[in-house]
Motif scaffolding. Structure first.
Motif, PDB file in Angstrom:
ATOM      1  N   PRO A 251      -1.151 -10.116   5.615  1.00 20.24           N
ATOM      2  CA  PRO A 251      -0.139  -9.136   6.010  1.00 20.24           C
ATOM      3  C   PRO A 251       0.130  -8.135   4.877  1.00 20.24           C
ATOM      4  CG  PRO A 251       0.574 -11.339   6.575  1.00 20.24           C
ATOM      5  CD  PRO A 251      -0.654 -11.484   5.713  1.00 20.24           C
ATOM      6  N   CYS A 252       0.152  -6.865   5.217  1.00 11.86           N
ATOM      7  CA  CYS A 252       0.375  -5.807   4.232  1.00 11.86           C
ATOM      8  C   CYS A 252       1.587  -4.973   4.607  1.00 11.86           C
ATOM      9  CB  CYS A 252      -0.839  -4.894   4.154  1.00 11.86           C
ATOM     10  SG  CYS A 252      -2.328  -5.721   3.580  1.00 11.86           S
ATOM     11  N   VAL A 253       2.263  -4.481   3.598  1.00 13.78           N
ATOM     12  CA  VAL A 253       3.419  -3.604   3.768  1.00 13.78           C
ATOM     13  C   VAL A 253       3.030  -2.230   3.237  1.00 13.78           C
ATOM     14  CG1 VAL A 253       5.803  -3.199   3.074  1.00 13.78           C
ATOM     15  CG2 VAL A 253       5.025  -5.517   3.539  1.00 13.78           C
ATOM     16  N   VAL A 254       3.349  -1.187   4.003  1.00 14.15           N
ATOM     17  CA  VAL A 254       3.043   0.178   3.600  1.00 14.15           C
ATOM     18  C   VAL A 254       4.341   0.902   3.256  1.00 14.15           C
ATOM     19  CG1 VAL A 254       2.115   2.399   4.383  1.00 14.15           C
ATOM     20  CG2 VAL A 254       0.964   0.286   5.020  1.00 14.15           C
ATOM     21  N   ARG A 255       4.341   1.586   2.106  1.00 18.73           N
ATOM     22  CA  ARG A 255       5.489   2.407   1.718  1.00 18.73           C
ATOM     23  C   ARG A 255       5.216   3.830   2.169  1.00 18.73           C
ATOM     24  NH1 ARG A 255       7.641   6.040  -1.479  1.00 18.73           N
ATOM     25  NH2 ARG A 255       9.724   5.729  -2.306  1.00 18.73           N
ATOM     26  N   VAL A 256       6.062   4.337   3.063  1.00 23.28           N
ATOM     27  CA  VAL A 256       5.935   5.720   3.511  1.00 23.28           C
ATOM     28  C   VAL A 256       6.864   6.598   2.667  1.00 23.28           C
ATOM     29  CG1 VAL A 256       5.197   5.117   5.840  1.00 23.28           C
ATOM     30  CG2 VAL A 256       7.603   5.383   5.376  1.00 23.28           C
ATOM     31  N   PRO A 257       6.506   7.878   2.461  1.00 21.95           N
ATOM     32  CA  PRO A 257       7.256   8.710   1.523  1.00 21.95           C
ATOM     33  C   PRO A 257       8.611   9.195   2.020  1.00 21.95           C
ATOM     34  CG  PRO A 257       5.505   9.984   2.515  1.00 21.95           C
ATOM     35  CD  PRO A 257       5.341   8.562   2.995  1.00 21.95           C
ATOM     36  N   LEU A 258       8.769   9.320   3.335  1.00 24.33           N
ATOM     37  CA  LEU A 258       9.985   9.910   3.906  1.00 24.33           C
ATOM     38  C   LEU A 258      10.430   9.152   5.148  1.00 24.33           C
ATOM     39  CD1 LEU A 258       8.635  13.549   4.128  1.00 24.33           C
ATOM     40  CD2 LEU A 258      10.168  12.748   2.362  1.00 24.33           C
ATOM     41  N   CYS A 259      11.633   9.448   5.549  1.00 24.09           N
ATOM     42  CA  CYS A 259      12.131   8.965   6.840  1.00 24.09           C
ATOM     43  C   CYS A 259      11.565   9.909   7.902  1.00 24.09           C
ATOM     44  CB  CYS A 259      13.663   8.965   6.840  1.00 24.09           C
ATOM     45  SG  CYS A 259      14.382   8.434   8.390  1.00 24.09           S
ATOM     46  N   ASP A 260      10.266   9.772   8.133  1.00 22.94           N
ATOM     47  CA  ASP A 260       9.520  10.700   8.978  1.00 22.94           C
ATOM     48  C   ASP A 260       8.859   9.929  10.120  1.00 22.94           C
ATOM     49  OD1 ASP A 260       7.851  13.011   9.719  1.00 22.94           O
ATOM     50  OD2 ASP A 260       6.250  11.964   8.651  1.00 22.94           O
TER      51      ASP A 260
ATOM     52  N   ILE B  99       0.859  -1.184   0.000  1.00 24.52           N
ATOM     53  CA  ILE B  99       0.000   0.000   0.000  1.00 24.52           C
ATOM     54  C   ILE B  99       0.890   1.226   0.000  1.00 24.52           C
ATOM     55  CG2 ILE B  99      -1.726   1.300   1.300  1.00 24.52           C
ATOM     56  CD1 ILE B  99      -2.693  -1.374   2.422  1.00 24.52           C
ATOM     57  N   ALA B 100       0.603   2.183  -0.879  1.00 17.19           N
ATOM     58  CA  ALA B 100       1.376   3.425  -0.945  1.00 17.19           C
ATOM     59  C   ALA B 100       0.985   4.341   0.195  1.00 17.19           C
ATOM     60  CB  ALA B 100       1.134   4.123  -2.272  1.00 17.19           C
ATOM     61  N   ALA B 101       1.909   5.211   0.587  1.00 20.66           N
ATOM     62  CA  ALA B 101       1.684   6.106   1.719  1.00 20.66           C
ATOM     63  C   ALA B 101       0.508   7.035   1.502  1.00 20.66           C
ATOM     64  CB  ALA B 101       2.939   6.912   1.999  1.00 20.66           C
ATOM     65  N   ALA B 102       0.217   7.413   0.279  1.00 16.71           N
ATOM     66  CA  ALA B 102      -0.924   8.287   0.032  1.00 16.71           C
ATOM     67  C   ALA B 102      -2.197   7.663   0.573  1.00 16.71           C
ATOM     68  CB  ALA B 102      -1.063   8.567  -1.454  1.00 16.71           C
ATOM     69  N   ALA B 103      -2.284   6.358   0.520  1.00 12.18           N
ATOM     70  CA  ALA B 103      -3.463   5.663   1.035  1.00 12.18           C
ATOM     71  C   ALA B 103      -3.535   5.737   2.550  1.00 12.18           C
ATOM     72  CB  ALA B 103      -3.459   4.210   0.585  1.00 12.18           C
TER      73      ALA B 103
END
Length: 87
Positions: A22-31, A3-7
């Motif tokens: 199980p799902c993996v989320v991509r976050v846009p930044l090291c935030d 799942i992309a971070a926008a979601a």
């Protein structure tokens, strides 16, 4: 499932619940906030772009509970809303 971070900002929790795996989320930044939010809604893992060893170490610190990290405890989906808190 990825799942992309926008979601994350627009209903990723519903997507995670619907996926039933199980799902993996991509976050846009090291935030810190984005990382913790993705994990708090129940992501099994995260993908974070990093450009240095220091950033990689921060990601690990943000994602782990004390004493290894700084992640706080919030009763949410990731903890089964309380009953599975010890898991």
């Amino acid at each position: 499932v990825g799942i992309a971070a926008a979601a994350v900002r627009s209903g990723a929790q519903a997507l995670l619940q619907a996926a039933r795996c199980p799902c993996v989320v991509r976050v846009p930044l090291c935030d810190e906030i984005s990382i913790k939010k993705a994990l708090d809604i129940g992501a099994a893992g995260i993908i974070v772009p990093v450009n240095s060893r220091g950033e990689a170490e921060r990601v690990v610190r943000y994602a782990k509970y004390p004493p290894q990290g700084t992640r706080g405890v919030g009763i949410a989906r990731a903890h089964g809303y309380g009953p599975r808190f010890q898991d």
